[in-house]
Design an enzyme around this catalytic site. Sequence first.
Site, mmCIF file in Angstrom:
data_model
loop_
_atom_site.group_PDB
_atom_site.id
_atom_site.type_symbol
_atom_site.label_atom_id
_atom_site.label_comp_id
_atom_site.label_asym_id
_atom_site.label_seq_id
_atom_site.Cartn_x
_atom_site.Cartn_y
_atom_site.Cartn_z
ATOM 1 N N ARG A 37 71.275 -31.834 -29.953
ATOM 2 C CA ARG A 37 72.029 -32.758 -30.801
ATOM 3 C C ARG A 37 71.083 -33.775 -31.439
ATOM 4 N NH1 ARG A 37 75.983 -30.137 -31.006
ATOM 5 N NH2 ARG A 37 76.884 -29.185 -29.179
ATOM 6 N N HIS A 67 63.513 -23.319 -31.118
ATOM 7 C CA HIS A 67 64.664 -23.501 -32.010
ATOM 8 C C HIS A 67 64.792 -24.989 -32.325
ATOM 9 C CE1 HIS A 67 68.630 -23.335 -33.746
ATOM 10 N NE2 HIS A 67 68.816 -22.060 -33.450
ATOM 11 N N TYR A 70 70.168 -28.739 -33.788
ATOM 12 C CA TYR A 70 71.239 -28.516 -34.764
ATOM 13 C C TYR A 70 71.397 -29.691 -35.728
ATOM 14 C CZ TYR A 70 72.778 -24.693 -31.770
ATOM 15 O OH TYR A 70 72.842 -23.539 -31.036
ATOM 16 N N HIS A 107 67.979 -23.665 -38.656
ATOM 17 C CA HIS A 107 69.121 -23.425 -39.534
ATOM 18 C C HIS A 107 68.776 -24.067 -40.876
ATOM 19 C CE1 HIS A 107 72.061 -23.105 -35.861
ATOM 20 N NE2 HIS A 107 71.070 -22.237 -35.831
ATOM 21 N N GLU A 142 66.993 -18.933 -40.195
ATOM 22 C CA GLU A 142 68.005 -18.140 -39.503
ATOM 23 C C GLU A 142 69.123 -17.749 -40.467
ATOM 24 O OE1 GLU A 142 69.263 -19.695 -35.732
ATOM 25 O OE2 GLU A 142 70.854 -18.197 -35.517
ATOM 26 N N ASP A 176 70.470 -13.212 -37.000
ATOM 27 C CA ASP A 176 71.421 -13.448 -35.910
ATOM 28 C C ASP A 176 72.598 -12.494 -36.119
ATOM 29 O OD1 ASP A 176 73.728 -14.531 -34.481
ATOM 30 O OD2 ASP A 176 72.483 -16.284 -34.079
ATOM 31 N N HIS A 179 75.977 -14.107 -36.573
ATOM 32 C CA HIS A 179 76.083 -14.829 -37.851
ATOM 33 C C HIS A 179 76.249 -13.881 -39.045
ATOM 34 C CE1 HIS A 179 73.791 -18.552 -36.061
ATOM 35 N NE2 HIS A 179 74.879 -18.236 -35.393
ATOM 36 N N HIS A 211 68.370 -12.518 -33.160
ATOM 37 C CA HIS A 211 69.254 -13.151 -32.176
ATOM 38 C C HIS A 211 70.347 -12.122 -31.904
ATOM 39 C CE1 HIS A 211 68.241 -17.631 -33.236
ATOM 40 N NE2 HIS A 211 67.358 -17.080 -32.423
ATOM 41 N N ASP A 224 81.091 -18.298 -36.516
ATOM 42 C CA ASP A 224 79.943 -18.579 -35.644
ATOM 43 C C ASP A 224 80.341 -18.967 -34.216
ATOM 44 O OD1 ASP A 224 77.526 -19.155 -34.481
ATOM 45 O OD2 ASP A 224 77.002 -20.787 -35.847
ATOM 46 N N HIS A 226 79.649 -17.239 -30.555
ATOM 47 C CA HIS A 226 78.969 -16.113 -29.908
ATOM 48 C C HIS A 226 79.782 -15.580 -28.728
ATOM 49 C CE1 HIS A 226 74.837 -17.859 -31.351
ATOM 50 N NE2 HIS A 226 75.763 -17.869 -32.297
ATOM 51 N N GLU A 256 71.677 -15.261 -27.179
ATOM 52 C CA GLU A 256 72.264 -16.607 -27.214
ATOM 53 C C GLU A 256 73.739 -16.462 -26.874
ATOM 54 O OE1 GLU A 256 71.471 -17.191 -31.424
ATOM 55 O OE2 GLU A 256 69.974 -18.703 -30.902
#
Length: 277
Positions: A37, A67, A70, A107, A142, A176, A179, A211, A224, A226, A256
């Site tokens: 975050r 990664h 976000y 992203h 991604e 991904d 995605h 991914h 989105d 998973h 993931e």
Amino acid sequence: MFAAGCHLSAAKGYAAMGREALKLGADTFQFFTRNPRGGRAKAVDEEDAAKLRDIMAENGFPVILAHAPYTMNLCSAKEDIRTFGRGMMEEDLQRMELFSGSMYNFHPGSHTGQGTEKGIEEIAEALNQVMNDDMTVTVLLETMAGKGSEIGGNFGELAEIRSRAVHREKLGVCLDTCHVHDAGYDIVHDLDGVLTEFDRIIGLEHLKAVHINDSKNPAGSHKDRHEKLGEGTIGTEALRRIVTHPVLRDLPFFLETPNDSEGYAREIATIRQWRGK
Ligand code: FE
Ligand code: FE
Ligand code: ZN
């Protein structure tokens, strides 16, 4: 090179992730460079990084994948968020040089009302600021589900970012599966068609990682969410075809999926079994 692993918690440091990966039967892993975050990264522990390098060398880990958080949005309408994102990426990329030849996935961003064209321009501009000639790290865009104002929900947008990046030879793509499926690419019934389109628009030589996730939602839902392998709308057969496909089988695969350690160990074993290795 083929490798299989999963997303791991970075809370206990680099070497701890290496040991956890080994326990799960993995020979690669993914981790967040800082709290997903956002916020500040922990100080670098050089000794801890050296221990992970040893673990990787001794156990034949070809690569690891970081990664970005976000909250990093290189194309937000808000300037302070864009600036914050660039700063994070710059620091993350410097830090990943601890692991020469590693990869850094992010992203592309959400344009938050500015429009796709403007968003693409800002993402490329940011990359041109933080990437350089000397870096050994490969940055990965991604593929996204196309949720809200997300950029990267189609191959064309990723190709457009690459075409504007000065250091595009160090800018690849991470596919991904959840995605692209949610974005509307039919990897269940027409994997060959999707890969042909990827090749035509981006170039398969720029695909550097996968991914490997199932999805909770139907194709084209732009959601989105998973799912565990074989328990979602992509399903076992389609996922097995992805892992064994001639143009994908030698890439590193990262799970993931919503799993605990045991679940990850099982899915890593499944991937190896599908692949016959
Ligand atoms: Fe991601
Ligand atoms: Fe992903
Ligand atoms: Zn996702």
